[in-house]
Design an enzyme around this catalytic site. Structure first.
Site, PDB file in Angstrom:
ATOM      1  N   THR B 157      55.336  20.275  63.664  1.00  0.00           N
ATOM      2  CA  THR B 157      54.759  20.095  64.948  1.00  0.00           C
ATOM      3  C   THR B 157      53.214  19.153  64.258  1.00  0.00           C
ATOM      4  OG1 THR B 157      54.553  21.676  65.462  1.00  0.00           O
ATOM      5  CG2 THR B 157      56.524  20.991  65.941  1.00  0.00           C
ATOM      6  N   THR B 194      55.145  28.369  66.645  1.00  0.00           N
ATOM      7  CA  THR B 194      57.103  28.437  65.909  1.00  0.00           C
ATOM      8  C   THR B 194      57.222  28.300  64.479  1.00  0.00           C
ATOM      9  OG1 THR B 194      57.393  26.383  66.400  1.00  0.00           O
ATOM     10  CG2 THR B 194      57.502  27.361  68.120  1.00  0.00           C
ATOM     11  N   ASN B 398      44.174  25.154  71.736  1.00  0.00           N
ATOM     12  CA  ASN B 398      44.335  26.013  72.477  1.00  0.00           C
ATOM     13  C   ASN B 398      44.204  25.840  74.304  1.00  0.00           C
ATOM     14  OD1 ASN B 398      47.321  26.804  70.870  1.00  0.00           O
ATOM     15  ND2 ASN B 398      45.395  28.035  70.064  1.00  0.00           N
ATOM     16  N   SER B 403      47.999  19.753  79.045  1.00  0.00           N
ATOM     17  CA  SER B 403      49.530  19.313  77.911  1.00  0.00           C
ATOM     18  C   SER B 403      49.750  18.346  78.293  1.00  0.00           C
ATOM     19  CB  SER B 403      50.248  20.618  78.644  1.00  0.00           C
ATOM     20  OG  SER B 403      49.958  20.804  79.605  1.00  0.00           O
TER      21      SER B 403
END
Lengths: 403, 403
Positions: B157, B194, B398, B403
């Site tokens: 990713t 992840t 972050n 987004s």
């Protein structure tokens, strides 16, 4: 250091609490040109209670205070210094505590078993207690009932504002006053986030019921705040009741409610001064199988770097809240979980809510006060935890400056 | 995104593992102009094992894979997409998994109960599985034994480098090969850290002993790494043994050691690609009353924002390590605790070590590989955990991008 954007508009007017007086002085423990030691003297008959860090590496003053709770009923004293935490200082640390307690006892005639101390600041450095002892006569001579705000300033380390709170409750037609001060959780390397809280009341109440009330309320206030998940070696909260109002508050819920309000106010001020904080975040968890499970979810969410950075970035990133629920260890079911930002439903029935609006949620995230509401849909367990966001300024405070 | 300063010099040459072939394709799940789906096909008789996130909100593919472990012994397939994690996607998520598994089964003749999937990327968005299904014929046609590196790239990713590792061990004069790939733990909001790992070997071994070995080794590798304490809803590690070497490795310690080396290498590469990482940190805890207590201390230290920012700031701030030991919940005694940076003793006997040198420690902290050695002095419990520092770049990744 600029004042936190989350600071209250002003320090409150704290009332005089009969039976306790304060003074602050410049001992030069570490800081220059500011007060760094405060002495509070309490009238005979005062009840002294406290709760302390559960760290396995707690400081010498914390260990000393814990042995003294519930002992005696004569006059009492609380001496606090900033600039050095007297933690991880071996046998010398105990010696420093004894030297200070004995010097206060000698100057005031108070039993050394009723002298409580606290230290906040750098860890692992010997405490230059002689500098503090040299100021005790000055601190005794300067005692006044009106200088609690000065005491609040003397216990600051890198706090960006002094913290105070007060409530007055009328019981049987008589006023009972509560006033408190706190420090936390600023930091300069190599200090660590520490919290000290001193609350005074003229209520009359014995040790055990007051200690029980304090422990009960701490679990709803100070134990439910977190800035960065790191637990200090020095956290101390002391509550002294002078009894000078003559009003017995044993089992009195109005008093307990007022004390709760003072503790909640001070605990929120500590979060509002969290390193680098720009948002004050309330996390309400309901519907857990137990209160303990609800607290696991609330704390996992409050301490998640991914949730905290999303809040800093004003991003309604509810996937990260789902992640925090999932990792918390609490019983949870994707399909019964509801997540809201304020009143805006984000997720429900195991899926993004149909009414979800990215625009509305993004607008909500621009506010300074953020409520995250998580309902697990499983039971009656609830918990509320308060925290702040995780920003560049946190990294700057804790990484960019060498000790 | 620039490549992590902690990245290995090059992707390793991965050997051909007989019995498994790979292909990657551009399905356009989210990313454009790059591969985002990989299909591995395994020969009949392959043993498929796996360990998965314990999150209570784990993704649909994880839940599906968990039901399929240990079922059947025919040919098998693993299909992985990046860009969308198919997590918190309700019943539609299960439908997407079924659609993909059935399409792979139809194209290849493999039993759908032997088709495993994984998804990594944004959470809570429906997976556009039609785009993946449309590529299955292409993926089937392009299968080759030599394209494992392409598979490693397709599952990325925001990883800054593809991750691979290999070992060959000779057993009874015959070579047994192990090769694996991993992704993690980069992130684009609203993705979350992840980790996906796929390891292949031509060893011959039945399901239960291989599953047991995998679980045992995971506890010494992937379960002991942490970047930011946040647990993914999608973490998956699968290990497939094709048996094509003809060498039975049941109970073989040389094989287990080689598999451990591959898993350790890949787990370290995940840390080395931690968001914003500039230092690779090894935390060794010894002398605890149990291994579990040692792990509590190691994890509390590795996840402490204050320890991680001190490392970012190249500050030998051992007081923060004392704090982390104290808060860990493990049994600890200030006076038996020894803390070292590499071989440099910082603290011993409840006090800063007499030989402590601020200059030497500060010089040590400038290195890219930092070892923190904590001996609790109480028992035989040990644990080693690997992590990275906490930097401005973590906040930037972050928080700074919406987004």
């Amino acid at each position: 250091m600029t004042v936190s954007p989350l600071a209250p508009a002003a320090f409150p007017d704290l009332p005089v609490i009969d039976g306790v007086t304060f003074a602050a002085a410049q001992a030069g423990v570490k800081y220059k040109n500011r007060t760094d030691v405060m002495l509070a003297l309490l009238a005979p008959g005062s009840t002294i209670t406290g709760v302390f860090t559960r760290s396995a590496t707690r400081s010498a003053p914390v260990l000393d205070c814990q042995t003294k709770l519930g002992v005696g009923d004569g006059a009492a004293a609380i001496l606090v210094n900033s600039g050095n935490s007297n933690a991880f200082t071996g046998k010398a640390g105990t010696g420093s505590v004894d030297a200070i307690c004995n010097a206060v006892a000698a100057a005031t005639g108070i039993d050394p078993a009723r002298v409580f101390t606290a230290s906040t600041g750098v860890i692992g450095e010997p405490l230059p207690h002689d500098r503090i002892v040299a100021k005790i006569e000055e601190l005794k001579a300067a005692q006044a009932a009106t200088t609690m705000a000065d005491a609040a300033r003397a216990i600051m380390t890198t706090d960006t504002f002094p913290k105070g709170a007060t409530q007055t409750v009328t019981i049987g037609g008589k006023p009972v006053k509560i006033a408190g001060i706190a420090k936390g959780s600023g930091m300069i390397a190599p200090d660590m986030a520490t919290m000290l809280v001193y609350i005074f009341t003229d209520a009359k109440i014995a040790f055990q019921p007051l200690q029980d009330m304090l422990a009960r309320l701490t679990n709803r206030t100070f134990n439910n705040i977190t800035v960065d998940s790191d637990t200090s070696t020095s956290d101390s909260l002391m509550l002294a009741a002078t009894g000078t109002s003559g009003v017995d508050v044993t089992g009195n819920t109005a008093f307990e409610d007022a004390l709760h309000a003072v503790m909640l106010d001070l605990s929120h001020q500590v979060v509002r001064d969290g390193e680098g904080a720009t948002k004050f975040v309330t996390i309400n968890v309901t519907g857990a199988v137990s209160d303990a499970d609800a607290r696991l979810v609330a704390m996992a969410t409050a301490n998640s770097p991914l949730v905290k950075t999303a809040i800093a970035g004003e991003d309604p990133n509810w996937g990260r809240i789902v992640m925090a629920v999932g990792k918390s260890g609490a019983q949870a079911d994707r399909d019964t979980l509801t997540i809201k930002l304020g009143d805006l439903v984000l997720a429900r029935d195991g899926w993004r809510a149909p009414e979800y609006s990215e625009d509305k949620c993004a607008a909500y995230m621009k506010g300074q006060e953020i409520d995250i509401n998580v309902d697990l849909g499983l039971g009656d367990g609830t918990s509320t935890v308060w925290t702040c966001d995780l920003t560049h300024q946190y990294i700057t405070i804790n990484a960019d400056y060498r000790s």
